[in-house]
Enzyme design. Structure first.
Site, PDB file in Angstrom:
ATOM      1  CG  HIS A   1      96.193  20.734  57.530  1.00  0.00           C
ATOM      2  ND1 HIS A   1      94.922  20.582  57.059  1.00  0.00           N
ATOM      3  CD2 HIS A   1      96.146  21.777  58.394  1.00  0.00           C
ATOM      4  CE1 HIS A   1      94.135  21.503  57.615  1.00  0.00           C
ATOM      5  NE2 HIS A   1      94.857  22.238  58.431  1.00  0.00           N
TER       6      HIS A   1
ATOM      7  CD  GLN B   1      99.718  19.196  62.466  1.00  0.00           C
ATOM      8  OE1 GLN B   1      99.782  20.390  62.217  1.00  0.00           O
ATOM      9  NE2 GLN B   1      99.244  18.726  63.607  1.00  0.00           N
TER      10      GLN B   1
END
Lengths: 623, 262, 130
Positions: free
Chosen positions: A268, A266
């Site tokens: 951010h 991921q």
């Protein structure tokens, strides 16, 4: 051979009666590995962050007679749970439902979630938030004395419990301080675990270095829990702390466990340029907006619109879209030349000015001081430059709902685990909740397993431990010509370059090749510091070894996933999600001196069939 | 990288080689954006891999990287080269702790002190178990199961719950140097935090440690602990509020002798 | 065991290390001047009881230059003591009270009180002089 029975401390004193070192040691370092200090426990837990502490407390409550050894390479309150800002999800409002939370999570994960796991998670997270409150966690309140919740990306209804923008900090300190109440939890702070002991096909302990003395210790238990956190430090630009190096992943992997879905990393969307320090999603939950260099809210061009009025955030619209989509939008803006050039790299603006000083001080004090300290920008008066940064590893050690893994007796929880919670993209505020929901599960499962398991012949266990200890000494004595720090620099740059927000097969292949080269070069490193006390150079070498292992699993998994899903987006002919061939988990297995071996397994879909993943107005049209 | 450089003097101590700590000097490229941690990482990666220090989050919340910079206890991650440039930066381990190696100190006594103040909620059930004779009215709970606590009630203790256990205050406190048994600012502030929490009923159980001669009464309100605190916890206030309370209880025990009895 | 934690000795003049410590010592030392001055006043009282000659002798000592300097230093120290005391006082008050009344108001009230009491005393002394 020395041994210690982990005894229940009645004095509350921390000092465990570890035996004095056997005299043979005085003969010199040559014989050092001959002597071995053994700590006998019932359950060995590695990692004392949110998940590890919760597991320890759950185990202590389930069976107070068991001895729990809680091992961590740092003091518990240094664990990276501490840096989580925004909050922790748990359904609480009357117009919300578990089904809503379930659907948000599964769709957010682009249908790669195991739906039975998500069901278990959503139905247990609220009770865990309540328990944390009962233990003292200072969740923000409403005037009537009930707990307040905030909006978060990808969540249809506000359900994120928060303690200003220090939610992880307060959760971690609450868990650590509460754990002190349980004398059967014996902590081994600043012990660095290097290997899992597997005998008779069961996990039965770990080998660790006591950092303060440099002495190896063998921890034996009838079950083992890994709560060792993520591995974001495999990337150059990340929001993670120095300790987030994938140690647990690598230990379990080498011992035969599968690493699953590691290609899903991921980004951010809002890290500070340069440092990568996180600006919480709570900024946008409170109404913060993202602007490109023209002051335009560019997210409306990427399927997240139409534009919502400033100061009126709408769930699942615009800035409250999921993290993967927001990071991808940044990438496109950058290609179009619409991002802002800063000395620390391209950025967009996170504008919080309209929230006003009072609200910023109440809800987002930490990010205000971080922006001021690291960039000299005051969010009260100026927009904050931000850019995507690696934040979280959706994948991890393959696990079932009860935390069990492919290795009997080994349970996992938290970011190191892949129990099917997050699929291809994690929603913000689901991971703090995950640490406690599945930390508890893993702790209780470990108790159940320990209650029916018997320890193997200790001779066999110590023999195996000794081979691991030899590895520690070999690393300390490594006298090659490579500098570990330079291999690390090359690794993080490779990962950034070849495993970014958008990926291309050719580049990923280069990444895989480079990582294989680094794996070989790692064998030829030199550890210059040969001393024992607090030898962080030695620990860094082990961490690098772990990170490289994890990096290869990520790269190989990504290269072989010929589709685009969630956080894994390709630009080389595989731009679409391919449910026919890739509605599957990637499993990677340790393969000795070669790249990891790959398998696939089905995703558990119980009732929510894969559909188009849409946000904004398109998302509502989809319903 | 610019051609400008900056010098760091770092107190080095290797227990397996050195009799006592000595300063070592490093000259590194100057980068305006670098924190002290970035500089230390550069030294460890490029110049001397044996340099030893603790760090992790590099965002001032994990509390690992407390060190003394130019005489003042600070977090390495919140100290920037630009604040000293072009002057040399002098880095030492936290004062009032034994040095383990280089900038790493032995923190075990701090942990013992912190845990001694019972830093957890002692709810009505636990409190009544400990003191059966005491009448305790449990804190009200909501239908969800959480304790009822208004923002105002939370505001009472919130400041003291912000402690990140970085131990800068212990380094700042001369009384800590004079009396290593002193429980110390952070631990006492955290004990105070629980005493002030409307959900807690354990004040009596913490009194022994807090009101001990090694508790708040070892403090002489130098106040430097609160000055160096990176989170504005103001441990000096916590300690001296407890002194005032202790003195009041002591005086009342003469007027109402029974108050002290169980 | 190769571990050998090094404990740095605390120098006897530790308070010279930092400006904060020096100021703390000055603050604490200020009460010594008050003590000596009080003893001096008490001595004056004793002399007053003993009779006019003794009292006048004491008065004569007070007008000695050293004593005047001492009185001025004591006044400065007393002010320092008062200011530091009042600045610290709100932080010592119970947290419940502290959350109700801002520190600055408590300080302002205390300074006003100090000024009022000082004015009364100076006023009385002025009247007594006539």
């Amino acid at each position: 051979m020395r041994r210690t029975r982990l005894c229940r401390c009645t004095s509350g004193n921390l000092s465990l009666i570890l035996p004095s070192i056997c005299p043979i040691q005085k003969l010199g370092h040559l014989l050092f590995e001959m002597s071995m200090q053994i700590v006998n426990a019932d359950i060995v837990i590695v990692g004392a962050g949110g998940a590890g502490l919760r597991a320890a407390i759950a185990a202590a409550e389930k069976n107070p007679d068991l001895n729990i050894a809680l091992i961590s390479k740092v003091y518990p309150m240094r664990s990276h749970t501490v840096a989580a800002e925004g909050g922790s999800a748990g359904v609480v409002q009357s117009h919300d439902s578990l089904e809503h939370h379930f659907q948000d999570t599964v769709a957010g994960g682009d249908w790669l979630c195991d739906q039975d796991t998500v069901d278990y998670f959503v139905s247990h997270s609220t009770e865990e938030m309540v328990r944390l409150e009962n233990w003292g966690c200072p969740w923000n309140r409403k005037d009537d004395g009930t707990v307040n919740v905030r909006a978060f990306g990808g969540m249809k209804i506000e359900r994120t419990w928060f303690a200003a923008d220090k939610s992880g900090f307060h959760m971690l300190h609450t868990l650590y301080q509460t754990s002190i109440k349980y004398p059967q939890i014996k902590r081994f702070d600043e012990y660095f675990a290097t290997d899992l002991i597997v005998e008779d096909g069961r996990a039965q302990g770990v080998v660790a270095i006591e950092i303060a003395t440099g002495e190896p210790k063998t921890f034996l238990g009838r079950s083992v829990v890994f709560a060792t956190g993520g591995s974001g430090r495999t990337f150059r630009f990340n929001t993670n702390g120095a300790i987030v190096t994938g140690d647990g992943h690598a230990m379990a992997f080498r011992a035969g466990a599968a690493l699953r879905d590691m290609e899903f990393v991921q980004y951010h969307p809002t890290g500070l340029p340069g440092s990568g320090v996180l600006m919480t999603e709570g900024c946008r939950g409170e109404g913060g907006i993202l602007l490109n260099k023209d002051g335009y809210r560019y997210l409306q061009d990427y399927g997240l619109g139409p534009e919502t009025p400033v100061g009126e955030p709408k769930n699942k619209y615009m800035e409250l879209g999921p993290r993967d989509r927001l990071s991808q939008a940044f990438w496109h803006e950058q290609r179009k030349g619409r991002t802002i050039e800063t000395p620390l790299g391209d950025a967009v603006h996170l504008d919080l000015r309209h929230l006003g000083k009072e609200k910023l001080m109440e809800r987002l004090p930490l990010i205000c001081s971080l922006a001021k300290n690291y960039l000299g920008v005051d969010p009260v008066t100026d927009p904050v430059p931000v850019r995507p940064a690696v934040h979280y590893t959706m994948g991890g050690i393959r696990a079932n709902i009860d935390g069990s893994t492919g290795i009997p007796g080994l349970y996992v929880a938290g970011e190191c685990a892949s129990n099917g919670m997050h699929g291809a993209n994690r929603l913000g505020s689901n991971s703090l909740a995950e640490t406690v929901v599945f930390g508890k599960v893993a702790g209780e499962s470990a108790v159940d397993f320990a209650s029916q398991a018997t320890q193997s012949d200790e001779k066999l266990l110590t023999e195996q431990a000794r081979s691991h200890l030899a590895r520690i000494e070999a690393m300390r004595n490594a006298n090659g010509s490579e500098k570990a720090s330079h291999i690390r620099h090359e690794m993080v740059k490779t990962m950034e370059k070849t495993l970014g927000i958008y990926r291309i097969g050719e580049e990923m292949q280069q990444g895989v090749d480079k990582l294989a080269e680094l794996r070989e070069r790692l064998k030829n490193i030199k550890v210059e510091d040969k001393t024992r006390v607090f030898n962080t150079e030695l620990l860094l070498a082990f961490e690098l070894e772990s990170s490289l292992t994890v990096a290869e699993a990520m790269a190989v998994g990504a290269l072989n996933r010929k589709e685009s899903r969630g956080a894994h987006q390709r630009l080389d002919g595989f731009e679409e999600r391919d449910d026919e061939n890739f509605l599957k988990h990637t499993l990677t297995y340790f393969n000795g001196d070669a790249a990891p071996r790959i398998e696939y397994e089905d995703v558990n879909i119980t009732r929510y069939q894969p559909a188009v993943r849409a946000y904004g107005a398109a998302g509502e049209a989809e319903k | 990288m610019s051609e400008k450089t900056i010098k760091l003097e770092i107190l080095r101590y290797n227990p397996e080689v050195d009799q006592e700590p000595n300063f070592g000097t490093f000259e590194i490229p100057y980068n305006e954006a670098w924190s002290l941690l970035d500089a230390l990482e550069y030294i460890k990666d490029e110049l001397d891999s044996s340099l030893t220090y603790r760090w992790s989050c590099r965002m001032a919340v994990c509390g690992s990287c407390g060190m003394v910079v130019n005489g003042r206890p600070q977090l390495g991650c919140e100290t920037f080269l630009r604040d000293s440039y072009p002057n040399t930066i002098r880095v030492e381990p936290l004062a009032n702790f034994p040095i383990e190696k280089d900038l790493v100190v032995d923190a075990s006594t701090f942990i013992e002190k912190l845990e001694a103040v019972k830093p957890y909620i002692i709810d009505a059930v636990d409190a009544m178990e400990a003191e059966p004779a005491r009448k305790i009215i449990p804190t009200t709970k909501t239908s969800l199961g959480t304790f009822k606590q208004t923002p105002k009630e939370m505001g009472l203790f919130k400041q003291f719950s912000m402690c990140i256990n970085c131990m800068l205050c212990y380094s700042a406190c001369p009384q800590m140097g004079l009396n290593p048994m002193f429980t110390g600012p952070a631990a006492l502030a955290i004990g105070h935090r629980y005493n002030l929490d409307s959900r807690d009923h354990g004040t009596d159980q913490r009194t022994e440690v807090i009101q001990d001669k090694n508790g708040v009464w070892s403090c002489t309100f130098v106040g430097y602990c609160s000055e160096v605190c990176p989170k504005n916890v103001d441990p000096a206030a916590a300690i001296n509020q407890n002194k005032a309370q202790g003195a009041q209880d002591w005086a009342l025990s003469f007027l109402m002798p029974r108050k002290g009895e169980k | 065991m190769s571990r050998r934690p090094y404990i740095r000795p605390m120098p006897a003049n530790w308070f010279m290390e930092k400006p904060a410590y020096k100021f703390y010592m000055l603050r604490e030392a200020s009460c010594v001047f008050n003590l000596v001055y009080s003893l001096n006043l008490f001595a004056g009282l004793v002399q007053l009881v003993r009779g006019a000659d003794a009292w006048n002798g004491w008065l004569a000592v007070q007008s000695n230059a050293t004593m005047v300097v001492f009185a001025v230093i004591t006044l400065a120290m007393t002010l320092l003591h008062a200011v530091t005391f009042i600045n610290m006082a709100p932080r010592v008050s119970p947290q419940q009270l502290r959350k109700m009344i801002p520190d600055n108001i408590v300080r302002a009230v205390m300074f006003a009180g100090l000024a009022a009491v000082s004015a009364v005393i100076v006023g009385l002394a002025y009247m007594g002089a006539f």
